[in-house]
Write an enzyme that holds these catalytic residues in place. Structure first.
Site, PDB file in Angstrom:
ATOM      1  N   SER A 145       0.846  -1.196   0.000  1.00  0.00           N
ATOM      2  CA  SER A 145       0.000   0.000   0.000  1.00  0.00           C
ATOM      3  C   SER A 145       0.875   1.236   0.000  1.00  0.00           C
ATOM      4  CB  SER A 145      -0.893   0.015   1.256  1.00  0.00           C
ATOM      5  OG  SER A 145      -1.577   1.244   1.387  1.00  0.00           O
ATOM      6  N   TYR A 158      -1.986   0.734  10.588  1.00  0.00           N
ATOM      7  CA  TYR A 158      -2.003   0.202   9.222  1.00  0.00           C
ATOM      8  C   TYR A 158      -0.715   0.560   8.492  1.00  0.00           C
ATOM      9  CZ  TYR A 158      -3.630  -0.699   4.452  1.00  0.00           C
ATOM     10  OH  TYR A 158      -3.759  -1.166   3.166  1.00  0.00           O
TER      11      TYR A 158
END
Length: 260
Positions: A145, A158
């Site tokens: 990501s 995250y």
């Protein structure tokens, strides 16, 4: 002589394992690879969704129920995969964002769950399939990501897990230099899928919808699947080290154009 012939046959195998295949980028990747002529083994926890995907795609897609955060489940799936023949690619799509709280008040359980899935889950199945992938001059591909490139407020848990996942891919690439295996990292930005933001906000549909509100044409799961397909389609000697892909409207997590 027979061993040489077997090695040459292994190089031509087009059989891929895709984790997190029951939805989102994982399911889109399975479809894209099957359309490109691959045999795909889909892995995920939800059997009913895997069965539906395999039914849709016919004999080119098989599946095994697998929770990559569980050692016994992952080992059983890998054993079944390898019993079915050589593997040319592992696509690590399984992952999640959980919560968006500040560091001062974030849930330890949320952080732990993200690390177990995004980092240790990827590590676990990669370790188990790496020897088989070397036999076919194969590829380990990680869907990380842009959160693993640029941190943002509320995203520490995250971001930390995705930083770790990207570093794992990069270090594995360095450690495997000279070995017959490619290591690819694909880092998507804003991708609108049915479940990602909904899971992040614990089922709060309004918060999930607000993530994409006003953004013209956020990426779709199929856009990332096409990046996977293209990277795997390159010659075995060409390693696409890293792809960073965002919608045109997103310059960074904190710089997004929204129509009013």
């Amino acid at each position: 002589m027979a061993e040489t012939v077997n090695k040459e046959i292994n190089k031509t195998v087009r059989r891929a394992v895709v984790t997190g295949a029951s939805s989102g980028i994982g399911a889109a990747t399975v479809r894209a690879l099957v359309a490109d002529g691959w045999q795909v083994v889909a892995l995920a926890r939800r059997e009913e969704r895997l069965a539906a995907l395999a039914g849709e795609l016919g004999g080119a897609c098989t599946y095994h129920v697998c929770d990559v955060t569980d050692e016994a489940s992952t080992q059983a799936a890998v054993d079944a995969v390898l019993a079915g023949g050589p593997v040319k690619a592992l696509v690590n799509c399984a992952g999640a964002a959980i919560g968006k709280d500040p560091v001062a008040t974030a849930s330890l359980d949320d952080w732990r769950d993200m690390y177990e899935l995004n980092v240790l889950g990827t590590l676990r199945i990669t370790q188990k399939l790496l020897p088989a992938l070397k036999e076919t001059e194969g590829t380990v591909l990680v869907i990380s990501s842009t959160a693993g490139i640029e941190p943002y407020e509320g995203g520490a848990g995250y971001c930390a897990s995705k930083f770790a996942e990207r570093v794992m891919a990069r270090v594995l690439r360095l450690e495997q230099i000279g070995e017959p295996v490619r290591i690819v990292d694909i880092s998507p930005g804003m991708v609108a899928t049915d479940e990602f933001s909904l899971k992040r906000f614990h089922g709060d549909e309004a918060k999930a919808a607000a993530v994409y509100a006003g953004v013209p044409s956020p990426l779709k799961a199929e856009d990332i699947a096409e990046c996977v397909r293209w990277a795997l389609a390159q010659p075995d000697t060409v390693d696409i080290d890293s792809i960073v892909v965002r919608p045109r409207a997103e310059g960074s997590y904190t710089k997004v154009y929204r129509e009013r």
